[in-house]
Scaffold this active site. Structure first.
Site, PDB file in Angstrom:
ATOM      1  N   LEU A   1       0.681  -1.239   0.040  1.00 28.95           N
ATOM      2  CA  LEU A   1      -0.050  -0.053  -0.096  1.00 28.95           C
ATOM      3  C   LEU A   1       0.861   1.160  -0.123  1.00 28.95           C
ATOM      4  O   LEU A   1       0.562   2.374  -0.596  1.00 28.95           O
ATOM      5  CB  LEU A   1      -0.972   0.019   1.230  1.00 28.95           C
ATOM      6  CG  LEU A   1      -1.783  -1.133   1.328  1.00 28.95           C
ATOM      7  CD1 LEU A   1      -2.791  -0.913   2.796  1.00 28.95           C
ATOM      8  CD2 LEU A   1      -2.901  -0.851   0.396  1.00 28.95           C
TER       9      LEU A   1
ATOM     10  N   ASP B   1       5.958  14.258  14.038  1.00 28.09           N
ATOM     11  CA  ASP B   1       6.307  13.665  12.626  1.00 28.09           C
ATOM     12  C   ASP B   1       4.948  13.946  11.796  1.00 28.09           C
ATOM     13  O   ASP B   1       4.501  13.010  11.102  1.00 28.09           O
ATOM     14  CB  ASP B   1       6.882  12.426  12.527  1.00 28.09           C
ATOM     15  CG  ASP B   1       7.192  11.877  10.988  1.00 28.09           C
ATOM     16  OD1 ASP B   1       7.909  12.909  10.420  1.00 28.09           O
ATOM     17  OD2 ASP B   1       7.344  10.982  10.771  1.00 28.09           O
TER      18      ASP B   1
ATOM     19  N   GLY C   1      10.365   0.515   6.207  1.00 28.93           N
ATOM     20  CA  GLY C   1       9.704  -0.621   5.425  1.00 28.93           C
ATOM     21  C   GLY C   1       8.398  -0.331   4.812  1.00 28.93           C
ATOM     22  O   GLY C   1       8.068   0.590   4.568  1.00 28.93           O
ATOM     23  N   CYS C   2       7.534  -1.512   4.429  1.00 31.33           N
ATOM     24  CA  CYS C   2       6.355  -1.072   3.408  1.00 31.33           C
ATOM     25  C   CYS C   2       5.444  -1.298   4.346  1.00 31.33           C
ATOM     26  O   CYS C   2       5.211  -2.094   5.386  1.00 31.33           O
ATOM     27  CB  CYS C   2       6.572  -2.056   2.362  1.00 31.33           C
ATOM     28  SG  CYS C   2       7.617  -1.731   1.174  1.00 31.33           S
TER      29      CYS C   2
ATOM     30  N   GLY D   1       7.655   3.391   3.775  1.00 31.31           N
ATOM     31  CA  GLY D   1       8.006   4.554   4.700  1.00 31.31           C
ATOM     32  C   GLY D   1       9.481   4.193   4.925  1.00 31.31           C
ATOM     33  O   GLY D   1      10.221   3.501   4.219  1.00 31.31           O
ATOM     34  N   GLY D   2      10.186   4.883   5.882  1.00 31.17           N
ATOM     35  CA  GLY D   2      11.429   5.042   6.281  1.00 31.17           C
ATOM     36  C   GLY D   2      12.017   3.562   6.616  1.00 31.17           C
ATOM     37  O   GLY D   2      13.353   3.306   6.242  1.00 31.17           O
TER      38      GLY D   2
END
Length: 455
Positions: free
Chosen positions: A161, A280, A167-168, A164-165
């Site tokens: 989907l 963040d 992983g997925c 990110g920093g």
């Protein structure tokens, strides 16, 4: 017992008043009976004196009648005082019972409110409880890795989907054909481990309609996994800056997303104890469900607000969203989140990314580019995202721009609290989308001489 201690002083005062009445009636002043009648001056006749003289032969007889009347009045006074005392006790007792019932009702309402929040996730939570749960942390289940492997078809690439920093994020289908999102964290360093633990610790304690719900977590070899409710429309970043370029996001939907994000932040800042700083906040961490309800996600960098938790804090976050005081001096407060929220609001307003490349070695932030034009009403309509340009009431546009300008002020003390931002946005969102705006008819755009986007 507390109730009787409370009414005891009142009972004492009522009985004191009662006995003073009884004494006053049963023992009339002697002077009114035994004092001699003064003789009127010679030659002067007073009507009052004449009346007293006429009744003088019956003074003794009248005193007996007065004594009878006195007993009768005493009895009446006792009856009235007793009745008053009884009514007072009944009133106080009913008030005490009402207070107890109100407290119970308030408690049950709070419990039912919490139950309503978890209602939509009930089936999913129940589903996880029937799976291979190997542990629990608060309300969140630690799930057997094999369950997630099967649900993602061995983490097949077609199920990704987003990325990110560390992983997925994968779409996973459970045995009953319901879907969830699985975030796989591949990092082996201390940062990845710390962020994983931080997110699990926080999201097991947080429940809010505008904050993503953590359903479970898992660990396998060097990888960690977080299981969330699935948000069908992905992230705000994908909707705004992806292939559709925000075409699904009308003006009112954009304001709803901003309002939802503000509500999530307000919960973290004002209602969590101790308060939480997200640290963040960005468009990729604002997720949208099928109805474009927005929820804050990714709490790996979140910090519990307190001096002991912010000392020697490593600079983390995303360029373009970092507040100047945090980027330059490492000073982190709730106003740092407000700055990031202001950047997101500019993204919704202008349809631009937070940082854009002008040349291979040169970038420009949306704040630097937009600030001079946001405060100029003649230029503002021309820099609005073309997808929604001329679709809103200009008064609402000016108000949103003013809120964004305040949020991205360089000086933190000049920025508003997120609560103030929230109250500024509520009147701009239609009632059916969670605000207070009653939309009757689309307001026609006001004629302006604003230049076009390319002018």
């Amino acid at each position: 017992m507390k109730f009787f201690l409370l009414i005891l002083p009142l009972l004492q005062s009522i009985w004191s008043f009662h006995f003073s009445i009884v004494e006053a009636i049963s023992d009339p002043p002697l002077s009114s009976i035994s004092a001699p009648l003064s003789s009127p001056p010679i030659g002067a006749t007073s009507p009052i004196s004449s009346s007293m003289a006429a009744f003088s032969p019956a003074i003794q007889e009248g005193s007996e009648e007065n004594q009878k009347d006195s007993h009768k009045k005493t009895f009446i006074a006792l009856t009235v005082a007793s009745a008053a005392l009884g009514v007072t006790i009944l009133i106080l007792l009913s008030l005490w019972i009402h207070k107890k019932c109100s407290q119970k009702s308030h408690k049950s309402n709070a419990q039912s409110s919490d139950a309503e929040k978890a209602l939509t996730l009930g089936p999913l939570l129940a589903k996880f409880n029937t799976m291979k749960v190997i542990g629990r942390k608060g309300s969140v289940s630690c799930i057997d890795y094999k369950v997630l492997e099967t649900a993602t078809n061995n983490f097949q690439e077609s199920n990704i989907l987003g990325e990110g920093g560390f992983g997925c994020v994968y779409k996973a289908r459970l045995d009953d054909n319901s879907h969830v999102a699985v975030k796989k964290i591949d990092g082996r360093g201390q940062d990845a481990e710390r962020e994983f633990e931080n997110e699990v610790d926080l999201l097991t304690k947080i429940q809010h309609p505008n904050i993503i719900s953590l359903l479970g977590y898992s660990s396998h070899e060097e990888s960690k996994f977080l299981v969330y409710e699935l948000m069908q429309n992905g992230s705000l970043e994908t909707e705004l800056h992806g292939p559709s370029h925000g075409s699904s996001l009308t003006w009112h939907i954009r304001m709803k997303i901003a309002l939802d994000a503000a509500r999530g932040l307000e919960y973290l800042h004002e209602h969590c104890n101790p308060p939480v700083i997200h640290r963040d906040l960005k468009s990729s961490n604002i997720l949208l469900d099928s109805n474009f309800n927005a929820k804050l996600s990714d709490f790996g960098l979140a910090v519990i607000d307190g001096p002991q938790n912010k000392n020697n804090l490593k600079l983390s976050g995303t360029l373009g969203y970092l507040a100047p005081e945090y980027l330059l001096d490492g000073k982190l407060t709730d106003k740092s989140d407000v700055y990031a929220f202001g950047v997101v609001l500019l993204e919704l307003l202008l349809g631009r990314k937070p940082v854009e490349k002008l040349a291979p070695a040169q970038c420009q932030s949306i704040v630097t580019w937009a600030m001079p034009q946001l405060t100029d009403r003649s230029k503002l309509p021309g820099i609005v995202d073309p997808v929604v340009r001329d679709t809103m009431d200009l008064k609402h546009l000016y108000q949103v721009a003013a809120v964004a300008v305040l949020c991205v002020q360089p000086e933190p003390s000049y920025r508003p609290l997120i609560t103030d931002v929230l109250h500024s946005l509520i009147p701009l969102v239609p009632v059916e989308l969670g605000g207070m705006l009653k939309v009757t008819q689309q307001a026609p755009p006001i004629n302006t001489t604003a230049p076009s986007a390319g002018g």
